[in-house]
Write an enzyme that holds these catalytic residues in place. Structure first.
Site, PDB file in Angstrom:
ATOM      1  N   ASP A 134      -8.813  -4.243  -6.752  1.00 37.50           N
ATOM      2  CA  ASP A 134      -8.323  -3.467  -5.573  1.00 37.50           C
ATOM      3  C   ASP A 134      -8.348  -1.907  -5.918  1.00 37.50           C
ATOM      4  O   ASP A 134      -7.957  -1.522  -6.893  1.00 37.50           O
ATOM      5  CB  ASP A 134      -6.711  -3.647  -5.370  1.00 37.50           C
ATOM      6  N   SER A 175       0.725  -1.200   0.044  1.00 36.42           N
ATOM      7  CA  SER A 175      -0.037  -0.082   0.302  1.00 36.42           C
ATOM      8  C   SER A 175       0.738   1.044  -0.028  1.00 36.42           C
ATOM      9  O   SER A 175       1.791   1.417  -1.045  1.00 36.42           O
ATOM     10  CB  SER A 175      -0.999  -0.052   1.059  1.00 36.42           C
TER      11      SER A 175
END
Length: 545
Positions: free
Chosen positions: A369, A317
């Site tokens: 995602d 991330s």
């Protein structure tokens, strides 16, 4: 009876508190001023100086409103000059994004469920033969993919370990506290090897448990966390003969502010590129770690201990984005370095920088995602699609929301709500959703796109930024779209940055980003492909005999 009355009183106070918070955050004090400066025809009738001054005042007021909201949400953290600069920058970003729409939260929810059902209808359509054939890789590419998947599954453990005890407890809810309480008090590095707070030694104990390393394998561990300064650790990985720099992802309010500092800034590197645009907040975080690694001699210490090892930088991330930019900065000094970025933010690098990183960075994206598709141009596109699909639907909002909730939870066939994606005559549609007259009267730029397609081709307000490096896209083989599924099988293939040029609506758009889901998918692929390789090896041996 007394208990019931106390319970009702408690619920009443909870409702009141949440109502006050909701009004403070959602209520727009600009009112008619916002409508005024959005109407182009009014501005044209004013003198240029008067119009410019009015527009400046309204924008300045809108920025202050968003800045107050952000300060309120971040009231629990200590605020310094860096925070104030970040608040202003983020407030301007939100002001620009929301300035041309009057959608309420329920409109956005209805638009998202409509988009999800339209998206599922389009995915169920048969693909063209050329589109199917383009995903048939050669054996050489497949072998390269197998190697990278095995490496990614190994290094994802380090990226997940960087989250410390929150990740370990999340993945082991029943046994983690007992294990950490029993094991964490014994072994730890000396005080000079660790910076930042690690109360009860839980963070370091969790890292040991997740990675399987010994405490002596760690060169440096930093739990220090401020805006633009995120935790990381440096360790020796004897299995892969690598010095691993693992950067933590988003886990605090400070990290969120770093994520939201999404302005672009130039990144100029000697002997690499003349100019490249990068995400401002993530670049500042990478600069912080770069200074620690080089100026504090952390990498020199590591290579003194293991001079033959290679350098590998990993992160998930926010950590994946930071690791990617850090790898670009260190590339000249360490030409053989590799970087594995798991679920990095989509709006990270300009096209020239993204192409340059294909030689040493591998990005791993799971499913739909959201973060990997998150960039300002993609958010603008999502806003335009929501406005368009809401304005062209003739069903009441309550029907759309109820049907959408049923569809998200229990599945079924997408409803045939009339939208502009059906190719129907726009004049045949009835009043827009909610009779959203304000959206039409204000003639926002997003709504003007319904009548003037030339607006869609106008120069983008934000530069396009892309994912770093070569991209491995991991998707589920099953067609299930629901949150609850067992025995999920995954498949992986090389992909391109254009595949992530639009935000996809799905119940798994958040869960596909979680580090445990990424690790599970990579472990599953690594084990499956490893067994296939061993089977092929046995078959070859049998044929030779």
């Amino acid at each position: 009876m007394v208990f019931l009355s106390h319970f009702l009183l408690f619920c009443s106070w909870v409702i009141i508190i949440f109502t006050i918070i909701g009004v403070v955050i959602v209520f727009d004090p600009l009112g008619g001023k916002k409508t005024f400066y959005l109407t182009d025809s009014v501005n044209r009738n004013l003198e240029s100086s008067q119009s410019g001054q009015l527009l400046y005042n309204v924008k300045n007021t809108a920025t202050r409103v968003w800045e107050k909201r952000i300060r309120l949400l971040c009231c629990c953290i200590v605020q310094d000059d860096d925070h104030r600069v970040a608040f202003t920058s983020i407030a301007e970003l939100f002001r620009n994004y929301f300035s041309d729409t009057d959608l309420v939260p329920s409109d956005i929810a209805a638009g998202l469920t409509l988009l999800h059902q339209e998206q599922d209808k389009m995915e169920s359509c048969p693909k063209e033969p050329e589109e199917v054939l383009c995903h048939s890789p050669s054996s050489l590419v497949t072998d390269d993919l197998d190697i990278e998947l095995e490496n990614a599954a190994h290094y994802m453990l380090f990226a997940a370990a960087a989250y410390g005890w929150p990740y370990y407890i999340y993945t082991n809810p029943f046994t983690a506290l007992c294990k950490l309480s029993g094991d964490c008090c014994g072994n730890r590095p000396t005080d000079s090897d660790i910076t930042g707070s690690d109360r009860h030694n839980f963070h370091f104990g969790s890292i040991l448990k997740i990675t399987g390393l010994q405490y002596r394998d760690f060169i440096h561990i930093s739990f220090h966390n401020k805006i633009y300064e995120i935790p990381f650790f440096v360790a020796l990985d004897h299995k892969k003969e690598a010095i691993v720099v693992a950067v933590r992802g988003t886990l605090s309010f400070e990290d969120i502010l770093t994520d939201l500092s999404a302005d672009c800034e130039d990144l100029t590197l000697e002997d690499v590129l003349e100019n490249g645009f990068v995400h401002k907040g993530i670049t500042q975080a990478a600069n912080y770690i770069y200074r620690k690694l080089i100026n504090d001699g952390i990498l020199n210490q590591a290579f003194t201990i293991a001079p033959e090892y290679k350098l590998v930088i990993v992160g998930h991330s926010l950590g994946g984005g930071t690791a990617s930019i850090l790898a670009i900065m260190l590339r000249n000094s360490f030409p053989t370095l590799r970087c594995y970025a798991f679920s990095p933010p989509g709006g990270l690098l300009s096209k020239s920088l993204a192409d340059y990183t294909k030689h040493f960075i591998v990005s791993v994206i799971v499913g739909k995602d959201l973060v990997a598709r998150l960039s300002m141009p993609n958010m603008e596109d999502l806003k335009r699609r929501i406005v368009r699909i809401v304005a062209n639907c003739n069903r009441p909002k309550y029907q759309i929301l109820l049907r959408g909730c049923w569809y998200e939870v229990f599945g079924g066939d997408p409803d045939n709500f009339p939208t502009e994606l059906d190719g129907r005559n726009q004049d045949a549609l009835t009043q827009p959703l909610l009779a959203e007259e304000s959206l039409m009267v204000h003639r926002s730029p997003s709504y003007n796109a319904l009548e003037d397609e030339s607006h869609l081709n106008s120069p983008p307000q934000y530069p396009h930024l892309y994912l770093p490096g070569k991209i491995i896209h991991v998707v589920e083989e099953s067609s299930s779209r629901r949150l609850c599924s067992s025995d999920v099988k995954y498949t992986a293939r090389w992909s391109t940055e254009t595949v992530f040029g639009s935000i996809l609506i799905s119940p798994k758009m958040i869960t596909d980003h979680m580090p445990d889901v990424v690790l599970k998918a990579l472990d599953s692929l690594s084990q499956e492909r490893g067994s296939c390789i061993s089977c092929r090896t046995r078959e070859c041996h049998t044929n030779v005999v």
